[in-house]
Design an enzyme around this catalytic site. Structure first.
Site, PDB file in Angstrom:
ATOM      1  N   GLU A 276       0.862  -1.175   0.000  1.00  0.00           N
ATOM      2  CA  GLU A 276       0.000   0.000   0.000  1.00  0.00           C
ATOM      3  C   GLU A 276       0.901   1.229   0.000  1.00  0.00           C
ATOM      4  O   GLU A 276       1.763   1.363   0.873  1.00  0.00           O
ATOM      5  CB  GLU A 276      -0.900  -0.009   1.241  1.00  0.00           C
ATOM      6  CG  GLU A 276      -1.944   1.090   1.235  1.00  0.00           C
ATOM      7  CD  GLU A 276      -2.865   1.024   2.446  1.00  0.00           C
ATOM      8  OE1 GLU A 276      -3.696   1.925   2.596  1.00  0.00           O
ATOM      9  OE2 GLU A 276      -2.728   0.077   3.249  1.00  0.00           O
ATOM     10  N   ARG A 500       5.843 -13.440   9.490  1.00  0.00           N
ATOM     11  CA  ARG A 500       6.487 -12.167   9.202  1.00  0.00           C
ATOM     12  C   ARG A 500       7.817 -12.075   9.955  1.00  0.00           C
ATOM     13  O   ARG A 500       8.091 -12.841  10.880  1.00  0.00           O
ATOM     14  CB  ARG A 500       5.585 -10.988   9.576  1.00  0.00           C
ATOM     15  CG  ARG A 500       5.276 -10.900  11.051  1.00  0.00           C
ATOM     16  CD  ARG A 500       4.656  -9.559  11.449  1.00  0.00           C
ATOM     17  NE  ARG A 500       3.405  -9.274  10.783  1.00  0.00           N
ATOM     18  CZ  ARG A 500       3.204  -8.195  10.036  1.00  0.00           C
ATOM     19  NH1 ARG A 500       4.171  -7.317   9.864  1.00  0.00           N
ATOM     20  NH2 ARG A 500       2.035  -7.977   9.491  1.00  0.00           N
ATOM     21  N   LYS A 510       4.011   2.342  10.874  1.00  0.00           N
ATOM     22  CA  LYS A 510       4.147   3.610  10.155  1.00  0.00           C
ATOM     23  C   LYS A 510       3.609   4.771  10.983  1.00  0.00           C
ATOM     24  O   LYS A 510       4.175   5.870  10.986  1.00  0.00           O
ATOM     25  CB  LYS A 510       3.395   3.529   8.823  1.00  0.00           C
ATOM     26  CG  LYS A 510       3.962   2.510   7.854  1.00  0.00           C
ATOM     27  CD  LYS A 510       3.057   2.348   6.641  1.00  0.00           C
ATOM     28  CE  LYS A 510       3.511   1.193   5.768  1.00  0.00           C
ATOM     29  NZ  LYS A 510       2.558   0.903   4.687  1.00  0.00           N
TER      30      LYS A 510
END
Length: 857
Positions: A276, A500, A510
């Site tokens: 994204e 992950r 973020k």
């Protein structure tokens, strides 16, 4: 900030047209004009030799560009001679141009160039084909005085070819590397099997011998400055990633879908990396990028870079370009760049079709009511009051949503899934929501936007993805992913999930990083104390080292947290074999040798790497005055101390003789300001018990700042109020360091090599990529259309930066040059050699050296 580059301005457009006319591709011409110095230099060459009306092929034109950037010291006659050689086709490659300039610079002024000597020096007439390479490589290797022993010798052999006198140095570098790797595979087996055998042998030996001292892991075969690094493949050969289906084996609701899929893919693996574009990528994405791109590359397939741009409020132009640069910096090239927004029309039509089939409905409940119906996260969902709304009514309401007749959160299209399922992803997920914000690429065209849960699987279908690879939090989403594809009877990719990458002592959010940046607790998103990929790049960590780290960890479905010390050990191991060494002094104190004359100067050859002779040596001068590190001298001796102290002598690395203490001076605070010594050059040379690094005073290069980075937070893990936990001492700055003058030579070579490799990579990437998509462009008036310069486009310069300069400061640490540095000789097209007034060198510590038993003494 400087004004944005506008390729359509009359002045720029005229230059671009001129450069294209000479034979450069449009993108190459535009990039040349974008760099004012480079563009002016090429235009000057064109004018000087009246080339305006001439037409060349792209390779000839590129050679002329290279000449214009490097021929600043040449006179018109020498420059004209090389121009004619390029026009005739004798000089074609960047290496040949560099050799031609070097030969011409050494030619005595006013003396005609010796053509035979020039041709020999520049490889004129040498045309080695890929078919000839295997035999020539075998002949070269067999002629070496010390034949290669294993895969660890690959880097040394490549370096020898590049810097030696063999004609092989004029062959295509990529083809040479491929042929050499093929030969090594014949001699030593595959790299992975050789490493496994070495480990097994070491394990067997360990049973009968005392534990050995730790050694570095298998060396990297590419230079630390390389932009084209080896991508580990062992994770695709064994374990989780080796058990996936073959293309076409994933089941479909209709057999024709499989036929159509294989007709498009021809049986190749197709994957995608779908970030994204709402922020900079972090270290966790390294694993995802390596798996998505690496899996397809290992199987000879293709990978899309797909920007998941379905949220109009989150995208910014800078993130698109940064993501592409990051993917390429890690060593991968997208087969095609796409956008989820390219498919908005198709997705909308499918949403209408899903509604027609009675598998979707428009819900006008409030957000709170929708959460309540879905069980408030605790289970037991109940049907929405609009769930059985007639199909025609839902179609009309969806049309009203599309036309902007509902406010945001006033209505949503929900999928009619399975409320009896135990999986929350099957509880009538939202497919479309109203958002009245303009979109980065589609402008004001749409008032409704698809959700990730609706978009993701359908874009995979459109792009014929064979393996949809994602992290384990999407395991529950797999059921809804497959449900939607089957409900619409479209091709369905197979989703696989992996754990992950989580790193101890930091966070990757973020939102949290944005807070640190906004409140100026860090310098920016690329602050080297962060773990965004641009921060790791600025810190100097090689991309190949990051891939090796991921490969070492392996790929499973089990979540875990990796310690920072393991991460740093992996980086250190990689740099140990690939980074050259330079003498550097962090806290200098002057050492004066009393028994030599003031003009004493002895040339000293210093190896760039003691274990990799192919890296070569640099020459420095041993003089009457040298700097040593303050930590290498004590005013009071002790039996366990082996460096310089009263009554002791010490060796200076590679200097002809050791020095012994005479006296020292201090300032008013007791700080040592000068040490006076005697050079032990009389009689038999005594072997020193310890050797220290030094930098001669007359030639020392001043370093403006040396930055040491420590953990950003005091606590591990960082607490909820992480802003208050930032350690003010996490950045340590040293301002008095000096380094030997070979720094300039090494740096210029690193940048030059990086530029050359990057240009070659770009050419190959363009040749291997899908045809340019002219159908999907930003809508006129959108932000993307207004700022076309922000469109993600691959360029050679993306892979070149100060961080390509990496070295070990002897006995200190591994360092890189920070982007805030100003070094005139490293600028593109610079005529400057070595030190220049106004240079400002800033170094970042990449990672500390592995501690050894003798260093503390």
């Amino acid at each position: 900030m400087p004004p944005k580059f506008d390729p359509k301005s009359p002045e720029n457009a005229s230059l671009i047209s001129l450069f294209q006319g000479l034979g450069l591709a449009e993108k190459s011409a535009t990039e040349l004009v974008r760099q004012p110095k480079s563009g002016v230099a090429f235009k000057s060459l064109i004018d000087e030799f009246q080339l305006t009306e001439k037409k060349y092929d792209e390779k000839t034109a590129s050679a002329l560009v290279k000449l214009s950037a490097s021929a600043g010291k040449l006179g018109p006659a020498e420059k004209g001679y090389i121009v004619k050689k390029i026009e005739s086709g004798d000089i074609r490659s960047a290496d040949q141009v560099a050799a031609a300039v070097k030969y011409a610079e050494a030619n005595p002024a006013g003396t005609p160039i010796n053509e035979d000597g020039f041709n020999r020096a520049c490889g004129v007439g040498i045309d080695i084909t890929a078919a000839q390479l295997p035999d020539l490589i075998k002949s070269y290797v067999s002629s070496l005085p010390s034949p290669p022993e294993n895969w660890a010798s690959l880097g040394a052999v490549l370096g020898g070819i590049r810097s030696g006198a063999s004609d092989l140095k004029w062959a295509n570098a990529g083809e040479v590397k491929t042929s050499l790797e093929t030969l090594f595979t014949e001699l030593f087996g595959t790299k992975e099997s050789a490493q496994a055998a070495a480990k097994a042998q070491a394990a067997s030996a360990a049973k009968s011998k005392p534990p050995p001292k730790p050694k570095a892991t298998a060396p990297a075969s590419e230079a630390s400055s390389s932009t084209t690094h080896i991508i580990p493949t062992n994770i695709f050969k064994e374990g989780f990633l080796s058990d996936f289906h073959k293309p076409g084996e994933n089941p479909q609701v209709n057999p024709k879908l499989k036929e159509q899929h294989l007709d498009f893919t021809k049986g190749l693996v197709y994957t995608r990396f779908p970030p994204e574009p709402n922020g900079y990528l972090h270290i966790g994405h390294v694993k995802a990028i390596m798996i998505d791109f690496g899996y397809a590359k290992f199987h000879g397939g293709r990978t899309y870079l797909r920007f998941d741009d379905t949220n109009p409020e989150a995208e910014e132009g800078r993130f698109f370009q940064s993501i592409l640069e990051t993917v390429r910096w890690l060593g991968f090239e997208p087969w095609k760049i796409t956008y989820s927004s390219d498919n908005f029309q198709q997705l909308y039509e499918w949403a209408v079709e899903l509604t027609r089939r009675g598998r979707a409905y428009v819900c006008t409940c409030s957000a709170e009511k929708m959460k309540e119906d879905r069980g408030m996260g605790k289970g037991h969902p109940v049907p929405c009051e609009h769930r059985d709304r007639p199909v025609e009514e839902s179609l009309k309401q969806f049309e009203r949503m599309k036309n902007g007749e509902y406010p945001e959160q006033g209505a949503a299209l929900r999928m009619k899934m399975d409320l009896t399922s135990g999986n929350p992803y099957m509880w009538d997920m939202v497919a479309y929501r109203v958002k009245l914000a303009p979109h980065h690429r589609t402008g004001d065209k749409w008032k409704i936007y698809p959700t990730y849960d609706f978009t993701h699987c359908l874009c995979d279908s459109i792009e014929n993805i064979s393996h949809s690879l994602c992290t384990v939090e999407f395991i529950p989403a797999r059921e809804s992913y497959e449900w939607l594809c089957d409900a619409l009877e479209v091709y369905k990719a197979r989703q696989y999930e992996f754990a992950r990458l989580n790193l101890q002592g930091t966070f990757l959010s973020k939102r949290k990083i944005a807070k640190l940046v906004t409140k100026k607790l860090v310098k920016d998103w690329d602050d080297p104390r962060l773990y965004t990929i641009i921060a790791l790049r600025r810190r100097g960590i090689p991309p190949g080292a990051l891939l090796s780290f991921v490969s070492e960890l392996g790929v499973t479905t089990s979540e875990s947290v990796t310690e920072i010390k393991r991460f740093e050990a992996s980086i250190r191991s990689y740099l140990e074999e690939s980074a050259p060494r330079l003498m550097m002094v962090l806290n200098p104190v002057k050492l004066v040798i009393d028994n030599v004359p003031n003009d004493y100067r002895v040339p000293v050859q210093v190896p760039l790497h003691p274990k990799v002779p192919a890296m070569g040596t640099v020459t420095t001068s041993f003089t009457k005055e040298v700097y040593i590190d303050a930590e290498d001298f004590r005013t009071e001796d002790s039996p366990d101390y082996f460096r310089l102290a009263p009554g002791k002598s010490v060796g200076l690395f590679k200097a002809p003789f050791p020095v012994s203490y005479i006296s020292h001076s201090t300032d008013s605070t007791g700080k040592v300001t000068e040490i006076r010594c005697k050079l032990e050059d009389d009689g038999k040379i005594k072997k020193a018990k310890a050797y220290i690094q030094w930098v001669n005073v007359p030639d020392a290069i001043k370093i403006e700042e040396v930055r040491y980075f420590k953990p950003l937070f005091k606590s591990d893990p960082p607490p909820a109020d992480f802003e208050a936990d930032v350690d003010p001492d996490s950045l340590e700055v040293h301002k008095n360091a000096v380094i030997e003058p070979a720094f300039y030579e090494l740096s210029k070579q690193a940048i030059s090599d990086a530029r050359e490799e990057s240009e070659e990579r770009l050419k190959k990437a363009k040749a291997d990529s899908a045809p340019v998509d002219t159908e999907h462009k930003p809508i006129e008036g959108s932000e993307a259309a207004k700022h076309s310069e922000d469109e993600p486009v691959a360029t050679a310069e993306q892979l070149v930066g100060m961080e390509n300069i990496r070295f070990q400061g002897m006995r200190l640490a591994y360092f890189t040059v920070d982007r805030e540095s100003k070094v005139a000789s490293l600028e593109a097209g610079s005529k400057v050699e070595g030190k220049s007034e106004g240079d400002r060198i800033i170094l970042n510590r990449i990672v500390s050296l592995k501690e050894d038993a003798g260093k503390s003494a």
